[in-house]
Design an enzyme around this catalytic site. Structure first.
Site, PDB file in Angstrom:
ATOM      1  N   GLY A  71       0.928  -1.286   0.021  1.00 15.36           N
ATOM      2  CA  GLY A  71       0.049   0.039   0.129  1.00 15.36           C
ATOM      3  C   GLY A  71       0.738   1.388   0.014  1.00 15.36           C
ATOM      4  N   ASN A 151      -8.307   4.188   8.266  1.00 23.87           N
ATOM      5  CA  ASN A 151      -7.511   2.831   8.901  1.00 23.87           C
ATOM      6  C   ASN A 151      -7.881   3.201  10.520  1.00 23.87           C
ATOM      7  OD1 ASN A 151      -5.743   5.041   7.786  1.00 23.87           O
ATOM      8  ND2 ASN A 151      -4.408   4.187   9.293  1.00 23.87           N
ATOM      9  N   GLN A 179      -7.867   0.063   3.097  1.00 22.80           N
ATOM     10  CA  GLN A 179      -9.006  -0.904   4.256  1.00 22.80           C
ATOM     11  C   GLN A 179     -10.150  -1.021   3.580  1.00 22.80           C
ATOM     12  OE1 GLN A 179      -8.254  -1.297   7.631  1.00 22.80           O
ATOM     13  NE2 GLN A 179      -6.114  -0.680   7.474  1.00 22.80           N
ATOM     14  N   SER A 199      -3.456  -3.347  -0.735  1.00 22.78           N
ATOM     15  CA  SER A 199      -2.382  -4.108  -0.187  1.00 22.78           C
ATOM     16  C   SER A 199      -2.729  -5.496   0.247  1.00 22.78           C
ATOM     17  CB  SER A 199      -1.894  -3.510   1.259  1.00 22.78           C
ATOM     18  OG  SER A 199      -0.890  -4.085   1.983  1.00 22.78           O
ATOM     19  N   ALA A 200      -1.766  -6.497  -0.056  1.00 25.32           N
ATOM     20  CA  ALA A 200      -2.266  -7.966   0.105  1.00 25.32           C
ATOM     21  C   ALA A 200      -2.464  -8.273   1.623  1.00 25.32           C
ATOM     22  CB  ALA A 200      -1.292  -8.793  -0.305  1.00 25.32           C
ATOM     23  N   CYS A 325       1.177   2.460  13.096  1.00 26.23           N
ATOM     24  CA  CYS A 325       2.399   3.185  12.566  1.00 26.23           C
ATOM     25  C   CYS A 325       2.729   4.352  13.750  1.00 26.23           C
ATOM     26  CB  CYS A 325       1.961   3.903  11.405  1.00 26.23           C
ATOM     27  SG  CYS A 325       1.308   2.780  10.021  1.00 26.23           S
TER      28      CYS A 325
HETATM   29  C1  LIG Z   1      -1.910  -0.557   6.020  1.00 29.38           C
HETATM   30  C2  LIG Z   1      -2.166   0.609   5.171  1.00 29.38           C
HETATM   31  C3  LIG Z   1      -1.182   1.422   4.263  1.00 29.38           C
HETATM   32  C4  LIG Z   1       0.024   0.787   4.054  1.00 29.38           C
HETATM   33  O1  LIG Z   1       0.145  -0.323   3.391  1.00 29.38           O
HETATM   34  P1  LIG Z   1       1.286  -1.362   3.370  1.00 29.38           P
HETATM   35  O2  LIG Z   1       1.144  -2.497   2.474  1.00 29.38           O
HETATM   36  O3  LIG Z   1       1.473  -2.078   4.897  1.00 29.38           O
HETATM   37  O4  LIG Z   1       2.575  -0.546   3.007  1.00 29.38           O
HETATM   38  C5  LIG Z   1      -1.855   2.575   3.556  1.00 29.38           C
HETATM   39  N1  LIG Z   1      -2.959   2.998   3.712  1.00 29.38           N
HETATM   40  C6  LIG Z   1      -3.830   2.355   4.610  1.00 29.38           C
HETATM   41  C7  LIG Z   1      -5.122   2.820   4.627  1.00 29.38           C
HETATM   42  C8  LIG Z   1      -3.489   1.463   5.339  1.00 29.38           C
HETATM   43  O5  LIG Z   1      -4.373   0.854   6.304  1.00 29.38           O
END
Ligand SMILES: *Cc1c(COP(=O)(O)O)cnc(C)c1O
Length: 388
Positions: A71, A151, A179, A199-200, A325
Site C-alpha cells: 500500500g 484505517n 482498508q 495491499s495484500a 504506525c
Molecule cells: C496499511 C495501510 C497502508 C500501508 O500499506 P502497506 O502494505 O503496509 O505498505 C496504506 N493505507 C492504509 C489506509 C492502510 O491501512
C-alpha cells in the site's frame, strides 16, 4: 494463554487457501518472469493470470494494474508519479487531514520540492466535503488523493461524489482503498477514480505486495527505474509468490465477501453496544453508519490508550491505540486531532478491529474484562479524576 487478536486493521493472517497457492512458486515455479524459457514463462503466466483476475474484480483492464511492494508504494507511486509526470502542467495537490502517512508524507515530500499541497479538514465524523474539494481546485491542481475508508476510525469517504467534482475539473483522483477492499465496492468505474491502491496483507494475503490501478491514459512517472518490468512503470523482478498470493487473497475476499461482512458487522456491533453500555465515559469515533464493517474506535476518557493496550495484552487481548504506525510514539493521532478530539482525550484512544476468525466468545471475553481494566487504570491514572 489463548490469544485474542483484534487488530485486523493493522494486518491479517494469511488465508490457508492463499498459503496453498503461494507455495509452488518458491520451489517448483521459481523462474524469472522475464526469462523466455519454460520456467520463466510459467512465472510470467501466473503473474498475468493474477493481473487479469484482480483487474476483473476492480472493473479494470489488466494493463491498467502494476504490482508494487504494498500500500505504501502504491500510494507513493500514485502521488509522486503523477507529480513528476505533470509538473509542467501544474504543481498543486489536494488531500485530506486524515489520510494514512503513506499519502501525507509523499505529499509533504513534494511540498519540499516545489509543489503546493492543500490538506482539507474533515468534519467530526472524519468526512471530507466534496464542496471543499471543488473550492480548493485551481488551474494548477493535478491530483486529488482521498482515502476510500480510514484505517483508524473506519469512516467511509464519499468517493463517487468527489469523483464527479474531479471529472468536472479534469483533475486526477487517487484513492487509498487498502482498508476498504473486500468490504466495500471498489469497482474503479463506479467509484470514478483514476488511481487506486490495494495491499495484500490487509486482506489475508502476504506482506510486501500490493497493486496500483492506473487508468489508461493517466500520465505517471516511475519511482523505480531499472529493467522494463510492469510496462516500464515499476522496474524489478516481480515478486511471483507475493503476486500469486495477492490474487488468491482477492479471489477469496470476493467469494467470502457476504459472510465476512455479515460476520464483521455482527461482531463489531456486539462490541460497540457492549462497550458503550459497560464502560463509562467512552465515545465512539468515526461515522456511526458510514464506517467499515470491522472497525470500532473509541476515545476512553481519563486513561492512557497504551496502558489499556498493555493491560489487555497481559490477559491475551490484542488491540491497537491510534494506528500501528504511530503507536510507540507519544504523538497524538493526526486523525483524532482532525476530527476535533482534544489532545488529552486523544491519548485514550482504542481501535478494535475484527476479522474473519473472530468469534462471539472472544468479543464477550473483551466485554467481560475491558470495564475492569479501564476502571483499574483510571484509579491510578494522572489523567483520571478518580485518582484525585
Ligand atoms: C496499511 C495501510 C497502508 C500501508 O500499506 P502497506 O502494505 O503496509 O505498505 C496504506 N493505507 C492504509 C489506509 C492502510 O491501512
Amino acid at each position: 494463554m489463548k490469544r485474542i487478536y483484534l487488530d485486523y486493521a493493522a494486518t491479517t493472517p494469511v488465508h490457508p487457501e492463499v498459503q496453498k497457492a503461494i507455495l509452488p512458486f518458491f520451489d517448483e515455479h521459481y523462474g524469472n518472469p522475464a526469462s523466455l524459457h519454460f520456467h520463466g514463462q510459467k512465472a510470467r503466466e501466473a503473474i498475468e493470470n493474477a493481473r487479469r483476475s484482480i483487474a476483473q474484480t476492480l472493473g479494470a483492464k489488466p494493463e491498467e494494474l502494476i504490482f508494487t511492494s504494498g500500500g505504501t508504494e502504491s500510494n507513493n507511486t500514485a502521488i509522486k508519479g503523477v507529480g513528476w509526470a505533470k509538473k509542467d502542467k501544474g504543481n498543486h495537490i489536494i488531500t485530506s487531514a486524515i489520510e494514512h502517512h503513506a499519502v501525507l508524507e509523499p505529499c509533504h515530500f513534494l511540498e519540499r520540492n516545489g509543489f503546493s499541497v492543500t490538506v482539507l479538514p474533515v468534519d467530526k465524523y472524519g468526512l471530507v466535503d466534496p464542496d471543499d474539494i471543488k473550492k480548493a481546485i485551481t488551474d494548477k491542481t493535478i491530483i486529488v488523493s482521498i482515502m476510500h475508508a480510514n484505517n483508524e476510525i473506519g469512516t467511509i469517504e464519499p468517493i463517487e461524489e468527489i469523483s464527479r467534482v474531479c471529472k468536472e475539473k479534469g483533475v486526477y483522483l487517487h484513492t487509498d482503498a487498502v482498508q476498504s477492499f473486500g468490504s466495500l465496492d471498489t469497482d474503479v468505474n463506479i467509484l470514478g477514480v483514476d488511481l487506486l491502491s490495494i495491499s495484500a496483507h490487509k486482506i489475508y494475503g502476504p506482506k510486501g505486495v500490493g497493486v496500483l490501478y492506473i487508468r489508461k491514459g493517466t500520465k505517471i512517472a516511475p519511482l523505480i527505474h531499472g529493467g522494463g518490468q510492469e510496462s516500464g512503470k515499476r522496474a524489478s523482478t516481480q515478486n511471483t509468490p507475493g503476486i500469486v498470493g495477492l490474487a488468491k487473497a482477492v479471489e477469496m475476499a470476493i467469494s467470502e465477501r457476504d459472510w465476512r461482512v455479515n460476520k464483521y458487522k455482527e461482531m463489531r456491533d456486539r462490541l460497540i453496544e457492549g462497550i458503550i453500555k459497560n464502560v463509562d465515559e467512552v465515545q465512539l469515533n468515526g461515522h456511526p453508519q458510514k464506517r467499515l464493517p470491522n472497525n470500532c474506535h473509541f476515545t476512553v476518557r481519563h486513561v492512557e490508550g497504551e496502558a489499556v493496550l498493555l493491560k489487555l495484552d497481559s490477559i491475551g487481548i490484542e488491540v491497537a491505540t491510534g494506528s500501528a504506525c504511530s503507536s510507540g510514539s507519544l504523538e497524538a493521532s493526526h486523525v483524532l486531532l482532525a476530527i476535533g478530539v482534544s489532545l488529552v482525550d486523544a491519548q485514550g484512544s482504542l481501535r478494535i478491529s475484527v476479522g474473519r476468525q473472530t468469534e462471539k466468545e472472544e468479543i464477550d471475553y473483551v466485554l467481560e474484562h475491558l470495564p475492569r481494566v479501564v476502571n483499574d487504570l483510571r484509579y491510578i491514572s494522572p489523567l483520571s479524576r478518580k485518582a484525585k
